[in-house]
Design an enzyme around this catalytic site. Structure first.
Site, short mmCIF file in Angstrom:
data_model
loop_
_atom_site.label_atom_id
_atom_site.label_comp_id
_atom_site.label_asym_id
_atom_site.label_seq_id
_atom_site.Cartn_x
_atom_site.Cartn_y
_atom_site.Cartn_z
N ASP A 7 0.84 -1.20 0.00
CA ASP A 7 0.00 0.00 0.00
C ASP A 7 0.88 1.25 0.00
O ASP A 7 0.64 2.20 -0.75
CB ASP A 7 -0.91 -0.04 1.23
CG ASP A 7 -1.96 1.06 1.23
OD1 ASP A 7 -2.34 1.53 0.14
OD2 ASP A 7 -2.42 1.45 2.32
N ASN B 51 -2.43 -10.89 -4.18
CA ASN B 51 -2.25 -12.34 -4.22
C ASN B 51 -0.94 -12.68 -3.53
O ASN B 51 0.13 -12.20 -3.96
CB ASN B 51 -2.20 -12.84 -5.66
CG ASN B 51 -3.58 -12.80 -6.29
OD1 ASN B 51 -4.56 -13.23 -5.68
ND2 ASN B 51 -3.68 -12.27 -7.49
N LYS C 134 1.79 -15.27 -2.91
CA LYS C 134 2.19 -16.47 -3.66
C LYS C 134 3.21 -17.33 -2.93
O LYS C 134 3.13 -18.56 -2.95
CB LYS C 134 2.73 -16.06 -5.03
CG LYS C 134 1.62 -15.50 -5.91
CD LYS C 134 2.14 -15.02 -7.24
CE LYS C 134 1.02 -14.71 -8.20
NZ LYS C 134 0.32 -15.88 -8.72
N ARG D 109 -9.94 11.01 -11.97
CA ARG D 109 -9.29 11.01 -10.64
C ARG D 109 -8.79 9.63 -10.23
O ARG D 109 -8.23 9.47 -9.15
CB ARG D 109 -10.29 11.53 -9.59
CG ARG D 109 -10.61 13.02 -9.72
CD ARG D 109 -11.21 13.55 -8.43
NE ARG D 109 -12.54 13.05 -8.15
CZ ARG D 109 -12.93 12.54 -6.98
NH1 ARG D 109 -12.08 12.43 -5.97
NH2 ARG D 109 -14.16 12.11 -6.81
N LYS D 110 -9.01 8.63 -11.08
CA LYS D 110 -8.61 7.25 -10.72
C LYS D 110 -7.18 6.96 -11.20
O LYS D 110 -6.87 7.14 -12.38
CB LYS D 110 -9.55 6.23 -11.35
CG LYS D 110 -10.97 6.32 -10.85
CD LYS D 110 -11.82 5.29 -11.58
CE LYS D 110 -13.27 5.70 -11.55
NZ LYS D 110 -14.12 4.91 -12.43
#
Ligand SMILES: CCCCCCCC(=O)SCCNC(=O)CCNC(=O)[C@H](O)C(C)(C)COP(=O)(O)OP(=O)(O)OC[C@H]1O[C@@H](n2cnc3c(N)ncnc32)[C@H](O)[C@@H]1OP(=O)(O)O
Length: 231
Positions: A149, A171, A173, A194-195
């Site tokens: 993050d 994910n 792994k 804005r994404k």
């Protein structure tokens, strides 16, 4: 021997303040903070080697080392505070510390990030300390998520301005051995209004093991919207 950032900051003989608090010089009231993205005695050979390699790559300006502090004071975060933070919350701000920098040196997250503006890419070299254990001998998934993050978030904010995570899809792994060094490689893939769409992977230093992969959506904050009122 492990020493905290605060201990490293303290001048011998100087009075002890609250651990981790920025040091103030009373003559100028200038806040002095330690840049935690520089080597300290807890860094392993692997982490130092990666750091040295990328400091060389910074010489031609293609990569930039990103300084990192326990408390925010960069222009970006001043903007965040001015535009989005409720003044009533600012009271406790002096006690707030960046989660990933809240451990004693070597016990938690030891890392440095480098940014490449042309590639819209952030590399994070991370040494995972013994206080990040999940399954015995391995790193906790939440700790891995935190650093994914932070790395994708740094990439999004560098590329697009102040943004927050709306979605982070991971994910896992292969588990990450405790006290090892890994490389988190994140990249801005796409911008739609804005994404900001960012992806990343976590690999071992020799690149032979892919530990985790993630895709993330960050939303650039709208200065006209409060972060608190929305339901
Ligand atoms: C060193 C520093 C780096 C650290 C980086 C760490 C970053 C973090 O951890 S931030 C903390 C975790 N995140 C949060 O707490 C955020 C909580 N969420 C929010 O506050 C809001 O949902 C926020 C700000 C993300 C978006 O709100 P807002 O600005 O009102 O946007 P909103 O109008 O709802 O949505 C904008 C668009 O995004 C889309 N969108 C929003 N959320 C999502 C989602 N979860 N999934 C898919 N699409 C979404 C909407 O559908 C909309 O799309 P369109 O424009 O096509 O209609």
């Amino acid at each position: 021997m492990l020493r905290s950032c605060a201990a490293l900051l303290r001048t011998p003989g100087a009075p002890r303040g609250r651990p981790g608090a920025p040091r103030r010089s009373f003559s100028s009231e200038k806040v002095v903070q330690k840049d935690c993205a520089l080597p300290n005695p807890s860094w392993s050979k692997d982490l130092r080697l990666l750091f040295d390699q990328f400091m060389k790559k910074c010489e031609d300006g293609s990569w930039k080392r990103l300084p990192s502090y326990k408390q925010f004071f960069s222009k970006t975060f001043q903007g965040f505070q001015t535009l989005y933070l409720d003044p009533s919350l600012v009271k406790g701000e002096e006690h707030a510390q960046l989660f990933t920098r809240s451990f004693e040196d070597g016990l938690g997250f030891e890392y440095v990030m480098f940014y490449n503006d042309a590639e819209k890419r952030v590399l994070c070299f991370l040494q995972v300390g013994p206080h990040l254990q999940g399954a015995p001998g391995f790193v906790h998934g939440g700790a891995i998520a935190t650093m994914m993050d932070s790395t994708t978030g740094t990439c999004a904010c560098r590329a697009g301005g102040i943004a927050m995570t709306a979605n982070l899809n991971i994910n896992f792994k292969r588990p990450i051995p405790l006290c090892s060094v890994v490389v988190i490689d994140s990249q801005l893939d796409k911008v739609e209004g804005r994404k900001l769409f960012v992806s990343c992977n976590v690999r071992s230093v020799d690149e032979k093991t892919l530990h985790s992969e993630a895709s993330a959506l960050f939303i650039k904050l709208d200065p006209d919207k409060s972060l608190r009122k929305k339901r």
